[in-house]
Design a protein around this motif. Sequence first.
Motif, PDB file in Angstrom:
ATOM      1  N   ASN A 252      -5.303   6.633   3.121  1.00 13.35           N
ATOM      2  CA  ASN A 252      -4.573   6.859   2.308  1.00 13.35           C
ATOM      3  C   ASN A 252      -5.444   5.888   1.026  1.00 13.35           C
ATOM      4  O   ASN A 252      -5.149   6.256  -0.180  1.00 13.35           O
ATOM      5  CB  ASN A 252      -3.282   6.938   1.911  1.00 13.35           C
ATOM      6  CG  ASN A 252      -2.625   8.073   2.776  1.00 13.35           C
ATOM      7  OD1 ASN A 252      -2.933   9.364   3.091  1.00 13.35           O
ATOM      8  ND2 ASN A 252      -2.032   7.552   4.656  1.00 13.35           N
TER       9      ASN A 252
ATOM     10  N   MET B 148      -1.287   4.679   7.606  1.00 15.91           N
ATOM     11  CA  MET B 148      -1.002   5.210   6.985  1.00 15.91           C
ATOM     12  C   MET B 148      -1.643   4.005   5.303  1.00 15.91           C
ATOM     13  O   MET B 148      -1.547   4.465   4.488  1.00 15.91           O
ATOM     14  CB  MET B 148       0.111   4.422   6.834  1.00 15.91           C
ATOM     15  CG  MET B 148       1.234   5.311   8.095  1.00 15.91           C
ATOM     16  SD  MET B 148       2.844   4.904   8.369  1.00 15.91           S
ATOM     17  CE  MET B 148       3.329   4.784   6.899  1.00 15.91           C
ATOM     18  N   ILE B 149      -2.063   3.327   5.998  1.00 14.33           N
ATOM     19  CA  ILE B 149      -2.247   1.943   5.091  1.00 14.33           C
ATOM     20  C   ILE B 149      -4.299   2.861   4.770  1.00 14.33           C
ATOM     21  O   ILE B 149      -5.023   3.063   3.648  1.00 14.33           O
ATOM     22  CB  ILE B 149      -2.380   0.905   5.707  1.00 14.33           C
ATOM     23  CG1 ILE B 149      -1.325  -0.087   5.845  1.00 14.33           C
ATOM     24  CG2 ILE B 149      -3.076  -0.350   4.823  1.00 14.33           C
ATOM     25  CD1 ILE B 149      -1.354  -0.895   6.227  1.00 14.33           C
TER      26      ILE B 149
ATOM     27  N   SER C 206       1.121  -1.465   0.371  1.00 13.01           N
ATOM     28  CA  SER C 206      -0.027  -0.083  -0.392  1.00 13.01           C
ATOM     29  C   SER C 206       1.218   1.179   0.692  1.00 13.01           C
ATOM     30  O   SER C 206       0.738   2.402  -0.787  1.00 13.01           O
ATOM     31  CB  SER C 206      -0.651  -0.234   1.656  1.00 13.01           C
ATOM     32  OG  SER C 206      -0.411   0.171   2.652  1.00 13.01           O
ATOM     33  N   GLN C 207       2.396   1.518   0.977  1.00 15.15           N
ATOM     34  CA  GLN C 207       2.523   2.555   0.714  1.00 15.15           C
ATOM     35  C   GLN C 207       3.504   2.885  -0.352  1.00 15.15           C
ATOM     36  O   GLN C 207       3.500   3.230  -0.818  1.00 15.15           O
ATOM     37  CB  GLN C 207       3.910   2.352   1.983  1.00 15.15           C
ATOM     38  CG  GLN C 207       2.654   2.152   3.198  1.00 15.15           C
ATOM     39  CD  GLN C 207       1.735   3.128   3.052  1.00 15.15           C
ATOM     40  OE1 GLN C 207       2.233   4.957   3.360  1.00 15.15           O
ATOM     41  NE2 GLN C 207       0.975   2.993   3.285  1.00 15.15           N
TER      42      GLN C 207
ATOM     43  N   ARG D 190       1.167   4.855  -2.863  1.00 13.75           N
ATOM     44  CA  ARG D 190       0.744   5.533  -2.190  1.00 13.75           C
ATOM     45  C   ARG D 190       2.099   6.676  -2.767  1.00 13.75           C
ATOM     46  O   ARG D 190       1.680   7.709  -3.861  1.00 13.75           O
ATOM     47  CB  ARG D 190       1.335   5.856  -0.897  1.00 13.75           C
ATOM     48  CG  ARG D 190      -0.247   5.449  -0.139  1.00 13.75           C
ATOM     49  CD  ARG D 190      -0.180   5.492   1.807  1.00 13.75           C
ATOM     50  NE  ARG D 190       0.165   7.458   1.680  1.00 13.75           N
ATOM     51  CZ  ARG D 190       0.518   8.278   2.702  1.00 13.75           C
ATOM     52  NH1 ARG D 190       1.142   6.672   4.064  1.00 13.75           N
ATOM     53  NH2 ARG D 190       0.878   9.426   2.634  1.00 13.75           N
TER      54      ARG D 190
END
Length: 335
Positions: free
Chosen positions: A117, A113-114, A81-82, A85
């Motif tokens: 976003n 954070m996951i 996921s990051q 992003r």
Amino acid sequence: MKNLLYIGNKLSKHGVTPTTIETLGPLLEQEGFNICYSSSKKNKSLRLVAMLYTVFRFRKADAVLIDTYSTTNFWYAFGTSQLCRVLRIKYIPILHGGNLAFRLHQNPRICKMIFKNSYHNVSPSLFLKEQFNTLGYKNVIYIPNAIELHNYPFLARIKASPNLLWVRSFSRIYNPMMAVQVYYELKKTYPLATLRMVGPEKDGSLVEAKQKAKDLDLDIHFTGKLSKLDWIKISKESDIFINTTHFDNMPVSIIEAMSLGLAVVSTNVGGIPYMLEEQKEALLIPDNDVEKMVDALKSLIESQVLFTELVLNSRQKAEQFEWVKVKLSWMNILK
């Protein structure tokens, strides 16, 4: 959105029970989506590397679906996921972990954070949707797990025999030892009772269950992993499906059992009470309560009326999870 990347544990070729990536993915392909998958690597470290590499390689994808669990595999969701992003790719976590609510409290910063976003968060469970909503995550959409009902022929059973079926990976989180203990107690009243336990080994629980059965001199039929077709075939020899899990979200195995005409007796944990109504579609008992599960089984065996009502109501409930209906929700967010 037409071109999708699907991140998850695609491990059935290694003897592991197929997960959503291997069921939802093909269903979406039937609807015209082009899907690339990652990963089928057995080694966890190599799997993570493969997932990250695939995200980078297919960074032109319209969106990334990410099967998101609550234990070690949670970190796959975090890493991929990051990277999404950074690469500015829309990603959609699909919330599977029965204990994800614990993660929200244990790792709040990482979870934000996951999930804060993401393009959307998809929860197959109303229980998890509620848990996320309570902590301020409003971008959670409920889309239940789906089955193709025509693959699960309904068998009209008239009366319950003491023949039990258990279907799950042999993992401590699913508490297979409870099924062994329940069977032992049930045989004191019904000596001709049977138990079939279907599923692959995961963490040593299968070995432990077999040893316990041997110690108690029980004739449990351990089948190992079976194809969907094969376990549906042996389900005809049982009347009651038992679910003994400690944690759960929205198990497809229960939906499948309901579709096949099996009465369900389950522990009342996680998303189960959000999915099944007590005394209407199933009999629900406290976690790890062997005595109460045995009592519930006896009541089904002794009461033809109760058994018939549960079976018919649960089959009707299972029809809500037919892919033809569920796919409309997926189309809404992917198209």
